[in-house]
Motif scaffolding. Structure first.
Motif, PDB file in Angstrom:
ATOM      1  N   PRO A  13       0.804  -1.239   0.000  1.00  0.00           N
ATOM      2  CA  PRO A  13       0.000   0.000   0.000  1.00  0.00           C
ATOM      3  C   PRO A  13       0.830   1.279   0.000  1.00  0.00           C
ATOM      4  CG  PRO A  13      -0.828  -1.524   1.657  1.00  0.00           C
ATOM      5  CD  PRO A  13       0.429  -2.121   1.102  1.00  0.00           C
ATOM      6  N   GLN A  14       1.974   1.300   0.694  1.00  0.00           N
ATOM      7  CA  GLN A  14       2.757   2.530   0.763  1.00  0.00           C
ATOM      8  C   GLN A  14       3.429   2.880  -0.564  1.00  0.00           C
ATOM      9  OE1 GLN A  14       3.446  -0.275   2.519  1.00  0.00           O
ATOM     10  NE2 GLN A  14       5.617  -0.521   2.885  1.00  0.00           N
ATOM     11  N   PHE A  15       3.506   1.910  -1.501  1.00  0.00           N
ATOM     12  CA  PHE A  15       4.142   2.181  -2.789  1.00  0.00           C
ATOM     13  C   PHE A  15       3.150   2.202  -3.949  1.00  0.00           C
ATOM     14  CE2 PHE A  15       7.551  -0.092  -0.365  1.00  0.00           C
ATOM     15  CZ  PHE A  15       8.339   1.024  -0.154  1.00  0.00           C
ATOM     16  N   ARG A  16       1.932   1.763  -3.735  1.00  0.00           N
ATOM     17  CA  ARG A  16       0.958   1.677  -4.817  1.00  0.00           C
ATOM     18  C   ARG A  16       0.670   3.061  -5.397  1.00  0.00           C
ATOM     19  NH1 ARG A  16      -3.204  -1.219  -2.452  1.00  0.00           N
ATOM     20  NH2 ARG A  16      -2.078  -3.102  -3.014  1.00  0.00           N
ATOM     21  N   GLY A  17       0.848   3.184  -6.714  1.00  0.00           N
ATOM     22  CA  GLY A  17       0.529   4.420  -7.411  1.00  0.00           C
ATOM     23  C   GLY A  17       1.553   5.530  -7.281  1.00  0.00           C
ATOM     24  N   THR A  18       2.722   5.267  -6.701  1.00  0.00           N
ATOM     25  CA  THR A  18       3.715   6.329  -6.518  1.00  0.00           C
ATOM     26  C   THR A  18       4.830   6.287  -7.556  1.00  0.00           C
ATOM     27  OG1 THR A  18       5.040   4.994  -4.995  1.00  0.00           O
ATOM     28  CG2 THR A  18       3.330   6.398  -4.027  1.00  0.00           C
ATOM     29  N   ALA A  19       4.796   5.322  -8.482  1.00  0.00           N
ATOM     30  CA  ALA A  19       5.894   5.180  -9.440  1.00  0.00           C
ATOM     31  C   ALA A  19       5.904   6.300 -10.476  1.00  0.00           C
ATOM     32  CB  ALA A  19       5.820   3.831 -10.133  1.00  0.00           C
ATOM     33  N   GLY A  20       4.757   6.780 -10.892  1.00  0.00           N
ATOM     34  CA  GLY A  20       4.702   7.758 -11.966  1.00  0.00           C
ATOM     35  C   GLY A  20       4.733   9.201 -11.516  1.00  0.00           C
ATOM     36  N   VAL A  21       4.738   9.447 -10.220  1.00  0.00           N
ATOM     37  CA  VAL A  21       4.704  10.826  -9.729  1.00  0.00           C
ATOM     38  C   VAL A  21       6.056  11.198  -9.128  1.00  0.00           C
ATOM     39  CG1 VAL A  21       2.232  10.726  -9.257  1.00  0.00           C
ATOM     40  CG2 VAL A  21       3.828  10.117  -7.470  1.00  0.00           C
ATOM     41  N   ARG A  22       6.279  12.472  -8.995  1.00  0.00           N
ATOM     42  CA  ARG A  22       7.515  12.957  -8.375  1.00  0.00           C
ATOM     43  C   ARG A  22       7.493  12.593  -6.897  1.00  0.00           C
ATOM     44  NH1 ARG A  22      12.368  14.474  -9.865  1.00  0.00           N
ATOM     45  NH2 ARG A  22      13.185  16.346  -8.916  1.00  0.00           N
ATOM     46  N   GLN A  23       8.520  11.883  -6.455  1.00  0.00           N
ATOM     47  CA  GLN A  23       8.567  11.419  -5.072  1.00  0.00           C
ATOM     48  C   GLN A  23       9.142  12.484  -4.155  1.00  0.00           C
ATOM     49  OE1 GLN A  23      10.956   7.925  -4.925  1.00  0.00           O
ATOM     50  NE2 GLN A  23       9.672   6.778  -6.310  1.00  0.00           N
ATOM     51  N   SER A  24       8.635  12.495  -2.945  1.00  0.00           N
ATOM     52  CA  SER A  24       9.233  13.354  -1.930  1.00  0.00           C
ATOM     53  C   SER A  24      10.499  12.673  -1.422  1.00  0.00           C
ATOM     54  CB  SER A  24       8.253  13.574  -0.774  1.00  0.00           C
ATOM     55  OG  SER A  24       8.064  12.369  -0.058  1.00  0.00           O
ATOM     56  N   ASP A  53       5.878  -1.648  -6.800  1.00  0.00           N
ATOM     57  CA  ASP A  53       5.189  -1.056  -7.959  1.00  0.00           C
ATOM     58  C   ASP A  53       6.162  -0.286  -8.851  1.00  0.00           C
ATOM     59  OD1 ASP A  53       2.946  -0.750  -9.529  1.00  0.00           O
ATOM     60  OD2 ASP A  53       2.236   1.038  -8.495  1.00  0.00           O
ATOM     61  N   ARG A  54       7.366  -0.841  -9.018  1.00  0.00           N
ATOM     62  CA  ARG A  54       8.411  -0.241  -9.848  1.00  0.00           C
ATOM     63  C   ARG A  54       8.879  -1.260 -10.886  1.00  0.00           C
ATOM     64  NH1 ARG A  54       7.091   2.926  -6.441  1.00  0.00           N
ATOM     65  NH2 ARG A  54       8.131   4.811  -5.794  1.00  0.00           N
ATOM     66  N   SER A  55       9.657  -0.809 -11.848  1.00  0.00           N
ATOM     67  CA  SER A  55      10.275  -1.724 -12.794  1.00  0.00           C
ATOM     68  C   SER A  55      11.533  -2.326 -12.157  1.00  0.00           C
ATOM     69  CB  SER A  55      10.653  -0.988 -14.084  1.00  0.00           C
ATOM     70  OG  SER A  55      11.698  -0.059 -13.819  1.00  0.00           O
TER      71      SER A  55
END
Length: 83
Positions: A13-24, A53-55
């Motif tokens: 859950p903490q990584f879901r959907g965060t691959a395509g956005v600019r990370q803090s 959720d990354r390559s």
């Protein structure tokens, strides 16, 4: 007869959907700590990629940034049981 595919785990859950956005900075640090710990615990690049959720390339780069040396490709050598 084909072999069944390896099951792919759901992203955490903490990584879901965060691959395509600019990370803090906090999100990036969390990812680096997660992949470094998981790789040291013998999770594969493929499993870490699925869980975060990354390559696989993104995981490899995160490991390099965290200073973790990569294992050689393939399964570890089998030791002779008579030793």
């Amino acid at each position: 007869m084909p072999y069944p595919g390896k099951p792919v785990p759901e992203p955490l859950p903490q990584f879901r959907g965060t691959a395509g956005v600019r990370q803090s900075a906090e999100q990036r640090q969390s990812l680096l700590e997660f992949v470094a710990h998981g790789y040291r615990e013998w999770l594969s690049l493929r499993d870490l990629a699925a869980l975060s959720d990354r390559s696989q390339t993104a995981v490899r780069r995160a490991l390099a940034q965290a200073g973790v040396s990569l294992r050689s490709r393939g399964a570890p050598p089998v030791r002779d049981r008579s030793e």
